[in-house]
Design an enzyme around this catalytic site. Structure first.
Site: not given
Length: 865
Positions: A268, A616
């Site tokens: 990541d 979100e």
């Protein structure tokens, strides 16, 4: 250079063959052999650079620059005029893995066509224009507060597995093809689902082994062994004190040794740097690079690459070059598997025409997927479907006319978006529709602009100055005087401002606010990029923002005083749209009485609310009540909307609530204030049309919840506690709307199932045949679900999904639905063996239309020793 011609069944292939051809340049050889040969010709520094996500070219060997990082979550991220399908969680609600495969076959077609177009224009090296896509996200959505849960396929391991396999197969192309269409990536390995605010430091050192093997790992194992996924991305956090990208247990023992994964592990972004900046398990970038590679991370995603320091790590004896070669071989093999280093004439996927992008077929597919995602949760007195001959209907709510909301996150930009308001307008004459935003998404206040109190250099408003670089350096290229709230974007534009680039630019916005009252004013920002705010030369805000997000900055002013306000904005992210909204104003309470007065003579209200990708998502600088850093701190519907709905109810209106969100909302009060509730997710470019088709009965809803809708936030435990106890339908049975639930305008009767066997040996299949009758006068679809429970298993799940089938049945007809349960359906974690296994004993098999006990029938089978 020579040209060789090979005739194959009358088809001529032209192949460029180098006069001094090396084995790595020979497309007739296997990818692994070519990779091994190429490695022998590289310097150590070149090897290190090739293991970074932006892999620099090696011109002397004919190796081009390559970007490993692209996104295909539900279409081409940052692509323009591309197909944008519903957000992942919405696709999961379809329980239609075949349709999901078709969607991602379309997505990969568009990616290949876009890549070939970029090659023709010399843009193939741009970030996010690549043949490696970091999709799918198969983390388990264990807690509805997680902002990135919208990117997943829900809370259930089996549903996630089925959908994830379809995604990978659609992206990578048919098994056995010489060249992969794209490289898909299973992420984030492993045990990752928030919170966003602690993901770089979180240490999960008390994970129950049963939770690990039954909940968090099954989808990854399946995508490796059943879908042949070519990339796995390791997660940010620590698991048992080791960062996932530095975990030998995860990346070597489990992933490679136990599961047989042969391909590429990518980090990541910034996860290797986290080793020494956050987790403190490495002393510096050199040690972090060695640790990452030795553990099994083959490609580093980041910005200041630690892997560029691998030559220094070799000098220090932390790693040897042979070990680097072993990991680089996987990197280069993947590139050869794409055909990226071969002539286009040899790669069938390069022939996909640009005309597939945003094609009529793909637009129809986006609408079909959006329709199947629609999940009807409540329909009191059969208020739905609405009549197309209604005299007048009000469309109210903060999401009603918001096209960007429908696109979710990690999204591209379609040529057209049908908002929900636009969708309703296709069903009724414009004169029959009254629209009003009604309220804000979150705040029970509205902002009255105070731009009239702003001036700069004697001119009303705000001065904007622009540079065609991100550092505000050199001569400015443009000036503007802005006299109203700023709303600027590069999305779909030729320029941000006259003379200003679409990318890599910066802007400074200056004004002096003249306070007419002593009060609290609010600076409101909404941007993607880097933003800074100064008031009277004092810093008020500074942040880099990947996902466009709203920022609220309150500031106290005194009457008669002046306040110099300076906002700096930089479009620093390559491949990302630049956007900026800026307003200065005061907040005043919403007057719901005024709204009710506007609705005189209107009985039916379509209220479109919920939340938004602006609230979100991934690591966002959002700080509103109920929201923190991209996550939520509670799952209630925001008070602004709850109050608005209650005011409408009190006024006697019939309310159809369309809830748009990427996660469960606690809607207990709304079940009382609203007559119908439609969960619409983030429906993509055609989401508004799909909503309208369902509301007015032109499409019969069939979506099922891929997540539990809890009654209240109080049912949730500690967000950072990864124990499954009390979470999801598998470990709790007190839901407002249960997993697998969704209504239809048709009615279905499920008769007793026939089991092919009631006693089997471990390793045998069984088949359920379930008679399903459409007892209504409407054509409809139902999702038949099969759950398994190990009898007398005190620590295990109450039930767990192990089979499903979506069936379409004409009115009044019956269909025999056959669902086969493989041996894997009876595997549970065996603490003695420390692995998944089939234990002899009794198993309960439940089947029906949701996970709720009242919607299920059951039978038992015995598995012999």
């Amino acid at each position: 250079m020579k040209k060789a011609f090979f005739g194959i069944a009358g088809f001529m292939v032209t192949l460029n063959v180098w006069a001094q051809q090396h084995p790595y340049q020979n497309p007739r050889l296997g990818s692994k052999e070519r990779a091994r040969d190429l490695i022998t010709r590289l310097t150590l520094e070149e090897k290190a650079a090739l293991m970074c996500d932006v892999s620099e070219p090696v011109p002397r060997l004919g190796i081009k620059k390559f970007n490993w990082w692209s996104e295909a979550l539900h279409g081409i991220r940052y692509g323009y005029n591309v197909s944008v399908f519903p957000q992942s969680i919405g696709m999961a609600a379809s329980f239609d893995d075949k349709l999901v495969h078709d969607v991602f076959n379309a997505v990969s077609d568009e990616f290949r066509a876009k890549y070939q177009e970029a090659k023709r224009t010399g843009q193939e090296n741009s970030r996010f224009v690549s043949l490696s896509v970091w999709t799918p996200n198969i983390n388990i959505f264990r807690d509805p507060r997680w902002g990135r849960g919208q990117e997943t396929y829900g809370e259930d391991p089996y549903l996630t597995t089925r959908i994830g396999i379809s995604v990978v197969n659609g992206l990578q192309g048919p098994a056995g093809s010489k060249y992969k269409k794209l490289l898909a990536c299973a992420k984030h390995f492993a045990v990752h689902s928030g919170p966003e605010w602690s993901r770089h430091t979180l240490n999960l050192n008390n994970i129950n082994q049963r939770d690990l093997w039954e909940t968090y790992l099954p989808a990854f194992k399946a995508l490796v062994q059943q879908a042949d996924v070519r990339e796995v991305m390791c997660a940010y956090q620590r698991l048992d004190d080791e960062p996932c990208c530095g975990s030998t247990r995860l990346l070597q023992k489990i992933l490679r040794n136990d599961w047989g994964f042969k391909y590429l592990v990518v980090s990541d972004c910034g996860a290797i740097a986290d080793f020494y900046t956050n987790h403190k398990v490495s002393s510096d970038d050199i040690h972090a690079a060695a640790k990452g590679v030795l553990a099994g991370t083959d490609v580093e995603c980041g910005w200041g690459y630690a892997y560029n320091k691998l030559p220094q790590a070799v000098e220090k004896g932390l790693i040897n070059e042979k070990e680097i070669d072993e990991h680089l071989a996987k990197v280069l093999t993947a590139r050869f598997d794409l055909g990226e280093m071969d002539n286009d004439s040899l790669v069938p996927w390069s022939k996909i025409p640009v005309s597939v992008i945003d094609s009529k077929e793909h637009r129809e597919l986006a609408l079909k997927m959006a329709r199947e995602s629609m999940t009807l949760l409540q329909n009191k007195n059969n208020i739905l479907p609405l009549s197309g001959s209604a005299k007048k209907i009000a469309v109210i709510g903060p999401n009603a006319d918001d096209g960007s909301m429908l696109l979710g996150n990690y999204n591209g930009f379609p040529s057209a978006i049908t908002t929900i308001l636009k969708g309703v307008k296709t069903k009724l004459p414009a004169d029959n529709i009254f629209y009003d935003k009604g309220c804000d998404l979150v705040e029970d206040m509205i902002t009255q602009s105070l731009f009239e109190n702003c001036s700069f250099d004697g001119k009303w408003g705000m001065k904007a100055t622009y540079w065609n670089n991100t550092a505000f350096k050199g001569d400015a290229v443009a000036y503007e005087q802005l006299v109203s709230p700023v709303q600027l974007t590069t999305a779909g534009q030729n320029q941000f401002c006259r003379g200003v680039n679409l990318k890599n630019f910066s802007g400074k916005y200056e004004t002096v606010y003249h306070a007419s009252e002593s009060e609290e004013i609010v600076l409101r920002l909404e941007f993607g990029g880097k933003g800074e705010v100064m008031v009277n030369n004092e810093p008020l805000f500074s942040k880099e923002v990947w996902q466009v997000a709203p920022i609220r900055l309150p500031y106290r002013v005194e009457k008669g005083k002046d306040y110099k306000i300076e906002v700096k904005f930089s479009a620093i992210f390559d491949g990302m749209d630049a956007s900026l909204k800026l307003n200065i104003g005061r907040e005043v309470p919403v007057d719901y009485g005024e709204l009710i007065n506007k609705l005189k003579g209107i009985d039916a209200v379509i209220f479109v609310g919920g939340i938004s990708p602006k609230l979100e998502g991934e690591e966002m600088p959002v700080e509103f009540h109920g929201f923190k850093g991209g996550d939520r701190t509670n799952i209630e519907l925001p008070q602004s909307q709850r109050k608005c709905l209650q005011a409408l109810k009190k006024a006697g209106k019939k309310i159809v609530f369309v809830n748009c969100s990427g996660a469960a909302i606690a809607l207990t009060p709304e079940t009382e204030s609203c007559d119908a509730i439609l969960q619409a997710w983030y429906g993509g470019q055609s989401g508004g049309q799909a909503v309208a088709d369902v509301l007015f009965g032109d499409y019969n809803p069939s979506g099922k919840l891929p997540v539990t809708f809890y009654k209240t936030s109080e049912q949730l435990g500690d967000f950072e506690d990864y124990s499954m106890k009390g979470r999801t339908y598998r470990f709790m049975n007190d839901a407002l709307f249960p997993f697998g639930y969704g209504l239809s305008y048709a009615t279905f009767k499920i008769a007793a199932a026939r089991l092919s066997k009631t006693t089997i040996k471990a390793g045998e299949n069984i088949q359920l045949t379930i008679p399903v009758t459409n007892t209504s006068d409407r054509y409809g679809a139902e999702v038949i679900q099969v759950y398994v429970r190990k009898v007398n298993d005190k620590d295990g799940p109450l039930k767990t999904l192990r089979g499903f089938k979506r069936v379409e049945i004409p009115a009044g007809k019956m269909q025999q639905v056959a669902i086969e349960l493989t041996p894997a359906a009876f595997e549970f974690y065996d603490a003695r063996l420390q692995k998944m296994a089939i234990a002899p004993g009794e198993y309960e098999i439940c089947y029906g239309t949701s996970s709720d006990a009242k919607d299920l029938q059951s039978g038992r089978i015995s598995i012999l020793p």
